[in-house]
Motif scaffolding. Structure first.
Motif, PDB file in Angstrom:
ATOM      1  N   GLY A   1      50.762  41.116  33.261  1.00 38.82           N
ATOM      2  CA  GLY A   1      51.010  41.134  34.703  1.00 38.82           C
ATOM      3  C   GLY A   1      50.978  39.760  35.343  1.00 38.82           C
ATOM      4  N   GLY A   2      49.934  38.980  35.044  1.00 42.83           N
ATOM      5  CA  GLY A   2      49.829  37.652  35.633  1.00 42.83           C
ATOM      6  C   GLY A   2      50.961  36.737  35.204  1.00 42.83           C
ATOM      7  N   GLY A   3      51.343  36.816  33.935  1.00 40.98           N
ATOM      8  CA  GLY A   3      52.438  35.994  33.435  1.00 40.98           C
ATOM      9  C   GLY A   3      53.771  36.357  34.065  1.00 40.98           C
ATOM     10  N   MET A   4      53.980  37.631  34.326  1.00 39.88           N
ATOM     11  CA  MET A   4      55.231  38.061  34.965  1.00 39.88           C
ATOM     12  C   MET A   4      55.320  37.541  36.395  1.00 39.88           C
ATOM     13  N   VAL A   5      54.197  37.590  37.120  1.00 33.19           N
ATOM     14  CA  VAL A   5      54.178  37.040  38.481  1.00 33.19           C
ATOM     15  C   VAL A   5      54.470  35.539  38.442  1.00 33.19           C
ATOM     16  N   ARG A   6      53.854  34.845  37.499  1.00 33.32           N
ATOM     17  CA  ARG A   6      54.084  33.401  37.329  1.00 33.32           C
ATOM     18  C   ARG A   6      55.554  33.096  37.090  1.00 33.32           C
ATOM     19  N   ASP A   7      56.174  33.847  36.196  1.00 35.70           N
ATOM     20  CA  ASP A   7      57.576  33.593  35.873  1.00 35.70           C
ATOM     21  C   ASP A   7      58.491  33.873  37.051  1.00 35.70           C
TER      22      ASP A   7
ATOM     23  N   GLY B   1      44.394  40.983  35.894  1.00 33.40           N
ATOM     24  CA  GLY B   1      43.176  41.724  36.220  1.00 33.40           C
ATOM     25  C   GLY B   1      43.230  42.333  37.604  1.00 33.40           C
ATOM     26  N   LEU B   2      43.823  41.606  38.535  1.00 34.97           N
ATOM     27  CA  LEU B   2      43.964  42.132  39.896  1.00 34.97           C
ATOM     28  C   LEU B   2      44.862  43.365  39.896  1.00 34.97           C
TER      29      LEU B   2
ATOM     30  N   GLY C   1      42.142  51.744  40.933  1.00 34.08           N
ATOM     31  CA  GLY C   1      41.462  52.160  42.153  1.00 34.08           C
ATOM     32  C   GLY C   1      40.024  51.707  42.233  1.00 34.08           C
ATOM     33  N   VAL C   2      39.722  50.545  41.631  1.00 34.58           N
ATOM     34  CA  VAL C   2      38.360  50.012  41.695  1.00 34.58           C
ATOM     35  C   VAL C   2      38.388  48.661  42.412  1.00 34.58           C
ATOM     36  N   ALA C   3      37.204  48.212  42.863  1.00 34.05           N
ATOM     37  CA  ALA C   3      37.132  46.915  43.539  1.00 34.05           C
ATOM     38  C   ALA C   3      37.579  45.826  42.572  1.00 34.05           C
ATOM     39  N   PRO C   4      38.573  45.024  42.939  1.00 30.59           N
ATOM     40  CA  PRO C   4      39.074  43.982  42.028  1.00 30.59           C
ATOM     41  C   PRO C   4      37.967  43.071  41.512  1.00 30.59           C
ATOM     42  N   TYR C   5      37.941  42.875  40.211  1.00 26.24           N
ATOM     43  CA  TYR C   5      36.955  42.027  39.528  1.00 26.24           C
ATOM     44  C   TYR C   5      36.903  40.642  40.163  1.00 26.24           C
ATOM     45  N   ILE C   6      38.075  40.140  40.560  1.00 29.73           N
ATOM     46  CA  ILE C   6      38.206  38.796  41.101  1.00 29.73           C
ATOM     47  C   ILE C   6      37.374  38.598  42.360  1.00 29.73           C
ATOM     48  N   PHE C   7      37.125  39.688  43.114  1.00 26.58           N
ATOM     49  CA  PHE C   7      36.431  39.567  44.393  1.00 26.58           C
ATOM     50  C   PHE C   7      34.941  39.862  44.323  1.00 26.58           C
ATOM     51  N   VAL C   8      34.489  40.485  43.248  1.00 28.07           N
ATOM     52  CA  VAL C   8      33.095  40.949  43.235  1.00 28.07           C
ATOM     53  C   VAL C   8      32.265  40.426  42.065  1.00 28.07           C
TER      54      VAL C   8
END
Length: 214
Positions: free
Chosen positions: A47-53, A145-146, A153-160
């Motif tokens: 997912g992250g790599g696709m957004v980057r591209d 991860g986001l 449907g859980v609190a994003p790891y990045i924020f908590v």
């Protein structure tokens, strides 16, 4: 491919497998079936790599080189099968096992993918644009991860969780600096290890950014 390219490819696959495993474990924790576990694993891994591209105006490499998706699927299926067939042995202590594996897999994936985002940006000709490279590295590191946590449907790891995005930013910045002086492989290895070290130390000492609440 020469030996350095093989090493870099192997590092990328390790990151892919690690992130896929973390996605699969989130799916299992949320009681998803095997298809949901696979979708979450693949989404985390690419997912992250696709957004980057897309930001770089390129066709996502995961679609051009399906080997990454294949390894992500295999890793997610393997995690599902291990936990499915060993669940009676893990039942009492699964929470502790889950936390430790999530920390390990997410830290490895975060370190490697943060570095990958930087190197992809440099390969597109942006070696002098530090801000863009750090942004690409961070987006590649945390994007999967986001997406995983949003889909689950859980609190994003990045924020908590302990110093997550900050570790990615630090690793991406270090990757840029080392790349300019020593090249791609040293930059990837050193920056990845630094991100992992920051994450492990943050978890051990419970470092967190200030927040309102408990």
């Amino acid at each position: 491919m020469d030996i350095q390219e093989w090493i870099i490819f192997a590092i990328e696959l390790i990151g892919t497998v690690a992130f896929s495993a973390s996605g699969a474990m989130v799916g299992i924790e949320c009681s998803m079936d095997i298809f949901g576990v696979i979708v979450l694993g693949v989404s985390t891994a690419v997912g992250g790599g696709m957004v980057r591209d897309v930001i770089l105006g390129k066709m996502p490499s995961a679609l051009l080189h399906p080997v990454y998706v294949i390894y992500a699927v295999l890793a997610a299926v393997l995690v599902f099968c291990i936990i499915y067939f060993r669940r009676k042995y893990l039942q009492d202590g699964f929470g502790e096992v889950y936390d430790k594996l999530m920390l390990a897999m997410d830290s490895v994936g975060l370190g490697i993918f943060s570095a990958m985002g930087v190197t992809k940006g440099i390969s597109c000709g942006y070696i002098d644009n530090t801000f863009l490279l750090v942004f690409l590295g961070t987006m590649t590191g945390v994007g999967g991860g986001l997406l995983r946590d949003t889909m689950a449907g859980v609190a994003p790891y990045i924020f908590v969780k302990h110093i997550y995005a900050c570790a990615s930013i630090a690793g991406a910045w270090i990757c840029v600096i080392i790349y300019r002086s020593y090249g791609e492989l040293p930059a990837m290895v050193v920056s990845s290890l630094i991100v992992m070290l920051i994450r492990f130390l943050a978890a051990h000492y419970r470092w967190n950014l200030p927040r309102i609440g408990e």
